[in-house]
Design a protein around this motif. Structure first.
Motif, PDB file in Angstrom:
ATOM      1  N   GLU A 104     -51.439  -9.435  -6.173  1.00  0.00           N
ATOM      2  CA  GLU A 104     -52.751 -10.062  -6.213  1.00  0.00           C
ATOM      3  C   GLU A 104     -52.590 -11.524  -5.881  1.00  0.00           C
ATOM      4  O   GLU A 104     -51.470 -12.003  -5.715  1.00  0.00           O
ATOM      5  CB  GLU A 104     -53.379  -9.894  -7.603  1.00  0.00           C
ATOM      6  CG  GLU A 104     -53.725  -8.466  -7.950  1.00  0.00           C
ATOM      7  CD  GLU A 104     -54.330  -8.349  -9.337  1.00  0.00           C
ATOM      8  OE1 GLU A 104     -54.514  -9.387 -10.008  1.00  0.00           O
ATOM      9  OE2 GLU A 104     -54.605  -7.219  -9.746  1.00  0.00           O
ATOM     10  N   LYS A 105     -53.671 -12.222  -5.803  1.00  0.00           N
ATOM     11  CA  LYS A 105     -53.631 -13.639  -5.459  1.00  0.00           C
ATOM     12  C   LYS A 105     -52.804 -14.398  -6.504  1.00  0.00           C
ATOM     13  O   LYS A 105     -53.113 -14.383  -7.683  1.00  0.00           O
ATOM     14  CB  LYS A 105     -55.045 -14.185  -5.430  1.00  0.00           C
ATOM     15  CG  LYS A 105     -55.185 -15.500  -4.736  1.00  0.00           C
ATOM     16  CD  LYS A 105     -56.633 -15.934  -4.736  1.00  0.00           C
ATOM     17  CE  LYS A 105     -57.132 -15.988  -3.309  1.00  0.00           C
ATOM     18  NZ  LYS A 105     -58.487 -16.519  -3.219  1.00  0.00           N
ATOM     19  N   GLY A 106     -51.717 -15.010  -6.056  1.00  0.00           N
ATOM     20  CA  GLY A 106     -50.875 -15.796  -6.950  1.00  0.00           C
ATOM     21  C   GLY A 106     -49.871 -15.000  -7.768  1.00  0.00           C
ATOM     22  O   GLY A 106     -49.162 -15.570  -8.590  1.00  0.00           O
ATOM     23  N   ARG A 107     -49.823 -13.683  -7.602  1.00  0.00           N
ATOM     24  CA  ARG A 107     -48.881 -12.849  -8.357  1.00  0.00           C
ATOM     25  C   ARG A 107     -48.264 -11.811  -7.422  1.00  0.00           C
ATOM     26  O   ARG A 107     -48.980 -11.103  -6.739  1.00  0.00           O
ATOM     27  CB  ARG A 107     -49.596 -12.146  -9.505  1.00  0.00           C
ATOM     28  CG  ARG A 107     -48.660 -11.291 -10.363  1.00  0.00           C
ATOM     29  CD  ARG A 107     -49.399 -10.558 -11.466  1.00  0.00           C
ATOM     30  NE  ARG A 107     -50.455  -9.675 -10.992  1.00  0.00           N
ATOM     31  CZ  ARG A 107     -50.246  -8.408 -10.574  1.00  0.00           C
ATOM     32  NH1 ARG A 107     -49.046  -7.895 -10.579  1.00  0.00           N
ATOM     33  NH2 ARG A 107     -51.251  -7.673 -10.156  1.00  0.00           N
TER      34      ARG A 107
END
Length: 142
Positions: free
Chosen positions: A88-91
């Motif tokens: 996901e965004k940032g992970r």
């Protein structure tokens, strides 16, 4: 007839022998033997072995975080052995293997290693959208 009694030391004397004369006990096993590895550390080692085996075939797995947790967080009808979470965004993408459910289902270290590898292969296959047999051709044969 005053006989002065020497004062007792405030600190206890160090013991050099036990009362049977066999000496102080040392560690059960030296640190380099497997006996001194905890079950959790041994489990992590088995997961790492499985991941390294798959990374040789699938270099894109270097961007995936592999984690070991003791038990799954949410109660479900069935207890999962692992879980794949897409990026996901940032992970980054994550694959989680649950230690206690795997340990309960196996009796020996060899069985545990096989089950861990199957769980890791299944989760990688789910993450990549492939069949487990295409991720590892030896899947299900051991």
């Amino acid at each position: 007839m005053d006989s002065p009694v020497p004062p007792r030391p405030s600190e206890p004397r160090p013991r050099h022998r036990d009362r049977h004369g066999r000496g102080m006990r040392g560690p059960v096993a030296p640190p380099q033997v497997p006996l001194s590895v905890s079950r959790a550390e041994g489990f992590r080692d088995l997961v790492q072995d499985s991941v390294e085996r798959l990374e040789r075939r699938w270099p894109q797995l270097a961007d995936v975080d592999f984690m070991v947790l003791d038990v799954p967080g949410a109660l479900e009808d069935t207890v999962p052995l692992g879980r794949a979470l897409s990026a996901e965004k940032g992970r980054p993408a994550q694959i989680v293997v649950y230690r206690r459910p795997v340990e309960i289902r196996t009796k020996s270290r060899d069985e545990r290693a096989l089950l861990i590898h199957e769980v890791v292969v299944e989760q990688v296959a789910e993450l990549l959208g492939l069949s487990p047999e295409s991720v590892d051709p030896r899947y299900g044969q051991d």
